[in-house]
Design a protein around this motif. Sequence first.
Motif, PDB file in Angstrom:
ATOM      1  N   ARG A  98     -13.820  -5.121  10.895  1.00 35.66           N
ATOM      2  CA  ARG A  98     -13.372  -4.097  11.830  1.00 35.66           C
ATOM      3  C   ARG A  98     -12.192  -4.567  12.702  1.00 35.66           C
ATOM      4  O   ARG A  98     -11.921  -3.994  13.741  1.00 35.66           O
ATOM      5  CB  ARG A  98     -14.527  -3.583  12.692  1.00 35.66           C
ATOM      6  N   CYS A  99     -11.500  -5.599  12.278  1.00 38.23           N
ATOM      7  CA  CYS A  99     -10.346  -6.077  13.041  1.00 38.23           C
ATOM      8  C   CYS A  99      -9.137  -5.183  12.740  1.00 38.23           C
ATOM      9  O   CYS A  99      -8.863  -4.859  11.593  1.00 38.23           O
ATOM     10  CB  CYS A  99     -10.006  -7.516  12.670  1.00 38.23           C
ATOM     11  N   GLU A 100      -8.454  -4.772  13.780  1.00 40.91           N
ATOM     12  CA  GLU A 100      -7.215  -4.009  13.635  1.00 40.91           C
ATOM     13  C   GLU A 100      -6.133  -4.722  14.429  1.00 40.91           C
ATOM     14  O   GLU A 100      -6.376  -5.193  15.532  1.00 40.91           O
ATOM     15  CB  GLU A 100      -7.399  -2.589  14.154  1.00 40.91           C
ATOM     16  N   MET A 101      -4.933  -4.787  13.857  1.00 42.94           N
ATOM     17  CA  MET A 101      -3.852  -5.521  14.491  1.00 42.94           C
ATOM     18  C   MET A 101      -2.525  -4.844  14.188  1.00 42.94           C
ATOM     19  O   MET A 101      -2.314  -4.362  13.076  1.00 42.94           O
ATOM     20  CB  MET A 101      -3.835  -6.951  13.951  1.00 42.94           C
ATOM     21  N   GLY A 102      -1.654  -4.801  15.186  1.00 37.22           N
ATOM     22  CA  GLY A 102      -0.306  -4.291  15.002  1.00 37.22           C
ATOM     23  C   GLY A 102       0.705  -5.358  15.359  1.00 37.22           C
ATOM     24  O   GLY A 102       0.501  -6.120  16.309  1.00 37.22           O
ATOM     25  N   ILE A 103       1.786  -5.442  14.599  1.00 40.14           N
ATOM     26  CA  ILE A 103       2.824  -6.447  14.828  1.00 40.14           C
ATOM     27  C   ILE A 103       4.185  -5.760  14.729  1.00 40.14           C
ATOM     28  O   ILE A 103       4.464  -5.066  13.755  1.00 40.14           O
ATOM     29  CB  ILE A 103       2.745  -7.573  13.783  1.00 40.14           C
ATOM     30  N   VAL A 104       5.012  -5.975  15.748  1.00 42.60           N
ATOM     31  CA  VAL A 104       6.382  -5.459  15.750  1.00 42.60           C
ATOM     32  C   VAL A 104       7.310  -6.643  15.965  1.00 42.60           C
ATOM     33  O   VAL A 104       7.186  -7.361  16.955  1.00 42.60           O
ATOM     34  CB  VAL A 104       6.599  -4.429  16.883  1.00 42.60           C
ATOM     35  N   LYS A 105       8.219  -6.861  15.043  1.00 44.75           N
ATOM     36  CA  LYS A 105       9.217  -7.923  15.175  1.00 44.75           C
ATOM     37  C   LYS A 105      10.566  -7.262  15.392  1.00 44.75           C
ATOM     38  O   LYS A 105      10.885  -6.273  14.741  1.00 44.75           O
ATOM     39  CB  LYS A 105       9.270  -8.784  13.925  1.00 44.75           C
ATOM     40  N   GLY A 106      11.324  -7.821  16.321  1.00 48.54           N
ATOM     41  CA  GLY A 106      12.634  -7.241  16.580  1.00 48.54           C
ATOM     42  C   GLY A 106      13.383  -7.972  17.664  1.00 48.54           C
ATOM     43  O   GLY A 106      13.047  -9.094  18.035  1.00 48.54           O
ATOM     44  N   GLU A 107      14.389  -7.302  18.196  1.00 50.80           N
ATOM     45  CA  GLU A 107      15.233  -7.878  19.236  1.00 50.80           C
ATOM     46  C   GLU A 107      15.090  -7.068  20.511  1.00 50.80           C
ATOM     47  O   GLU A 107      15.034  -5.834  20.473  1.00 50.80           O
ATOM     48  CB  GLU A 107      16.689  -7.877  18.773  1.00 50.80           C
ATOM     49  N   LEU A 108      15.028  -7.780  21.650  1.00 50.36           N
ATOM     50  CA  LEU A 108      14.904  -7.108  22.942  1.00 50.36           C
ATOM     51  C   LEU A 108      16.248  -6.583  23.423  1.00 50.36           C
ATOM     52  O   LEU A 108      17.276  -7.229  23.247  1.00 50.36           O
ATOM     53  CB  LEU A 108      14.389  -8.088  24.006  1.00 50.36           C
ATOM     54  N   LYS A 109      16.198  -5.429  24.038  1.00 51.14           N
ATOM     55  CA  LYS A 109      17.372  -4.926  24.755  1.00 51.14           C
ATOM     56  C   LYS A 109      16.877  -4.334  26.067  1.00 51.14           C
ATOM     57  O   LYS A 109      15.683  -4.059  26.224  1.00 51.14           O
ATOM     58  CB  LYS A 109      18.176  -3.933  23.923  1.00 51.14           C
ATOM     59  N   ALA A 110      17.763  -4.148  27.014  1.00 52.28           N
ATOM     60  CA  ALA A 110      17.386  -3.609  28.321  1.00 52.28           C
ATOM     61  C   ALA A 110      16.789  -2.225  28.158  1.00 52.28           C
ATOM     62  O   ALA A 110      17.270  -1.421  27.362  1.00 52.28           O
ATOM     63  CB  ALA A 110      18.599  -3.571  29.249  1.00 52.28           C
TER      64      ALA A 110
END
Length: 122
Positions: free
Chosen positions: A71-83
């Motif tokens: 029942r494990c759920e996980m979300g991952i977002v990879k990217g670059e930060l901007k203001a």
Amino acid sequence: MVPEDFLEFSKKFESGFLYWIEDDRPLMIRADFQITGEKIDVTPRKSSFIKAPAPGFSVTLLFANPFYTERCEMGIVKGELKAGGEEGSLEIVAHDIMWTFSFDLDEYPERLVRRWRRDDSC
């Protein structure tokens, strides 16, 4: 553009962790996030130990439920930060979005097959 399935999935989670590498060391800070169809906003929480990353850093936003196996759920977002728009808010320009779905060991194979099929005949 954020996938509609991921947008719905992300509504289950209130906060996550923002990871990045600075001066050859990995850093992490807890962060609130809001995902819409157009963008991913993150607001790092205040910390007396770590300063939030500045715009321009490559980051990973991770959020998960408290289970570690079934029942494990996980979300991952990879990217670059901007203001971001609001004070203290940052936006992630996503390069990669991944998420898992929960499973029960007794039902796992059937659910996996259904995830990749268009019809629910399984």
